[in-house]
Scaffold this motif. Structure first.
Motif, PDB file in Angstrom:
ATOM      1  N   ILE A   1     -11.013   9.907   1.952  1.00 50.12           N
ATOM      2  CA  ILE A   1     -10.956   9.480   0.596  1.00 50.12           C
ATOM      3  C   ILE A   1     -10.320   8.155   0.338  1.00 50.12           C
ATOM      4  CG2 ILE A   1      -9.459  10.924  -0.351  1.00 50.12           C
ATOM      5  CD1 ILE A   1     -12.975   9.810  -1.941  1.00 50.12           C
ATOM      6  N   GLU A   2      -9.198   8.021   0.959  1.00 53.70           N
ATOM      7  CA  GLU A   2      -8.562   6.798   0.775  1.00 53.70           C
ATOM      8  C   GLU A   2      -9.357   5.709   1.099  1.00 53.70           C
ATOM      9  OE1 GLU A   2      -4.251   4.822   1.474  1.00 53.70           O
ATOM     10  OE2 GLU A   2      -4.579   6.636   2.215  1.00 53.70           O
ATOM     11  N   SER A   3      -9.929   5.545   2.267  1.00 53.78           N
ATOM     12  CA  SER A   3     -10.828   4.612   2.772  1.00 53.78           C
ATOM     13  C   SER A   3     -12.123   4.333   2.030  1.00 53.78           C
ATOM     14  CB  SER A   3     -11.005   4.489   4.287  1.00 53.78           C
ATOM     15  OG  SER A   3     -11.710   5.861   4.519  1.00 53.78           O
ATOM     16  N   ARG A   4     -12.553   5.649   1.363  1.00 48.88           N
ATOM     17  CA  ARG A   4     -13.714   5.325   0.654  1.00 48.88           C
ATOM     18  C   ARG A   4     -13.475   4.630  -0.755  1.00 48.88           C
ATOM     19  NH1 ARG A   4     -18.630   7.983   2.615  1.00 48.88           N
ATOM     20  NH2 ARG A   4     -17.993   9.210   4.305  1.00 48.88           N
ATOM     21  N   LEU A   5     -12.249   5.096  -1.382  1.00 48.01           N
ATOM     22  CA  LEU A   5     -11.890   4.582  -2.521  1.00 48.01           C
ATOM     23  C   LEU A   5     -11.929   3.021  -2.470  1.00 48.01           C
ATOM     24  CD1 LEU A   5      -9.382   7.039  -4.131  1.00 48.01           C
ATOM     25  CD2 LEU A   5     -11.554   6.391  -5.134  1.00 48.01           C
ATOM     26  N   LYS A   6     -11.359   2.320  -1.505  1.00 44.25           N
ATOM     27  CA  LYS A   6     -11.226   1.145  -1.257  1.00 44.25           C
ATOM     28  C   LYS A   6     -12.475   0.273  -1.779  1.00 44.25           C
ATOM     29  CE  LYS A   6      -7.233   1.383   1.848  1.00 44.25           C
ATOM     30  NZ  LYS A   6      -6.276   0.864   0.702  1.00 44.25           N
ATOM     31  N   VAL A   7     -13.660   1.117  -1.422  1.00 45.02           N
ATOM     32  CA  VAL A   7     -14.757   0.163  -1.697  1.00 45.02           C
ATOM     33  C   VAL A   7     -15.558   0.885  -2.609  1.00 45.02           C
ATOM     34  CG1 VAL A   7     -15.171  -0.513   0.813  1.00 45.02           C
ATOM     35  CG2 VAL A   7     -15.893   1.784   0.244  1.00 45.02           C
ATOM     36  N   GLY A   8     -14.835   1.588  -3.896  1.00 46.55           N
ATOM     37  CA  GLY A   8     -15.520   2.115  -4.586  1.00 46.55           C
ATOM     38  C   GLY A   8     -15.790   1.367  -5.849  1.00 46.55           C
ATOM     39  N   SER A   9     -16.053   1.792  -7.210  1.00 48.54           N
ATOM     40  CA  SER A   9     -16.302   1.007  -8.188  1.00 48.54           C
ATOM     41  C   SER A   9     -15.059   0.760  -8.961  1.00 48.54           C
ATOM     42  CB  SER A   9     -17.311   1.708  -9.021  1.00 48.54           C
ATOM     43  OG  SER A   9     -17.682   1.328 -10.363  1.00 48.54           O
ATOM     44  N   ARG A  10     -14.772  -0.333  -9.246  1.00 45.81           N
ATOM     45  CA  ARG A  10     -13.755  -0.883 -10.211  1.00 45.81           C
ATOM     46  C   ARG A  10     -14.317  -0.707 -11.670  1.00 45.81           C
ATOM     47  NH1 ARG A  10      -9.073  -4.290 -10.266  1.00 45.81           N
ATOM     48  NH2 ARG A  10      -8.276  -4.210 -12.187  1.00 45.81           N
TER      49      ARG A  10
END
Length: 286
Positions: free
Chosen positions: A230-239
């Motif tokens: 999830i950490e790596s996924r959040l890095k490309v998530g929605s601000r």
């Protein structure tokens, strides 16, 4: 009951100003993920994320909203002709919740065997949920997004690896809260099975779990599905998702260590990640 013009506009898919909604109802609909926030400088307006789901939620919340299901051309006289009561009979037309499984799960409905194993491309709907029972060695996974719920076979490897890594039973029954109602939660409170919540990885999603499920089921019987990557996924998530939710949920806390770490991670990355990202992809880490 007279439905406000603003609420009718939301259900019609229109955009309304923040000032047109009561604060209590607005906050509840935001917490349930029913509204999309549309910023206009220092002001905000709202639109229903899914107008039909919003209508179902309101009807389940208060049967007086059943009037929303009646076409505007219907008169009180025509309702009386159909129901024998000009005040309209307040009976929910579709109680219950959908269920799904990628392998056969022998359940019981009203004491009779009921096999849950829908054909690919379909799922079942349990209306008589008070008479629905499942084996105790089955984990119940609640899926917030209907796209993920419909496509569980594309996520099978993802679920199996997660359950194995966390020491949970590998037999799974998938359930959905759509249409939004309290039926699913009430049913979960009557069974001993572990409940695993699979929602969006953002503050609003965690809030739904904490206040619609965990506070009723307890920490021993419920948990939030937190993938290893999830950490790596959040890095490309929605601000934008994070910024929209921040004011409402900035003080969100959990006394479950794993969930609090996820909350801290979301704040650190200042992003949110949709659960649809796991359809057909599984875990990024080996």
């Amino acid at each position: 009951m007279e439905i406000s013009i603003s609420m009718k506009a939301l259900i019609a898919g229109e955009q309304i100003a923040s000032s047109k909604l009561s604060r209590k109802l607005r906050d509840e609909l935001l917490a349930e993920g029913m509204l999309l926030v549309i910023p206009h400088g220092s002001k905000q307006s709202y639109r229903a994320r899914d107008p039909e789901a919003l209508k179902r939620f309101l009807i389940d919340k208060d049967e007086n909203y059943r009037i929303l299901e009646t076409d505007s051309s219907d008169s009180r006289a025509s309702m009386a002709a159909e129901t024998g009561n000009s005040k309209f009979v307040m009976v929910r037309s579709c109680p219950g919740f959908p269920v799904n499984s990628y392998e056969p799960i022998e359940c019981f409905l009203d004491g009779e065997p009921f096999m849950v194993h829908p054909q690919k491309g379909s799922f079942l709907f349990v209306a008589e949920w008070k008479q629905f029972t499942i084996p105790e060695n089955v984990v119940v996974i609640g899926i917030e997004n209907m796209e993920n719920f419909r496509m569980i076979r594309k996520q099978r490897r993802f679920f199996e690896k997660y359950l194995q890594a966390h020491g949970l039973a590998n037999r799974v029954l998938f359930v959905s809260r759509y249409p939004q109602s309290t039926d699913l939660r009430k049913w979960l409170c009557t069974i001993p099975n572990h409940y695993l919540h699979f929602g969006d990885f953002d503050l609003a999603g965690i809030n739904i779990f904490l206040f619609n499920f965990q506070q009723y089921l307890g920490k021993e019987r419920s948990s939030y599905l937190i993938p290893d990557d999830i950490e790596s996924r959040l890095k490309v998530g929605s601000r934008k998702r994070y910024d929209t939710q921040y004011d409402r949920f900035k003080n969100l806390k959990s006394d479950t260590c794993e969930l609090q770490r996820l909350i801290d991670l979301i704040h650190r990355e200042r992003k949110g990640y949709d659960q649809e990202g796991y359809i057909g992809h599984g875990l990024l880490q080996p």
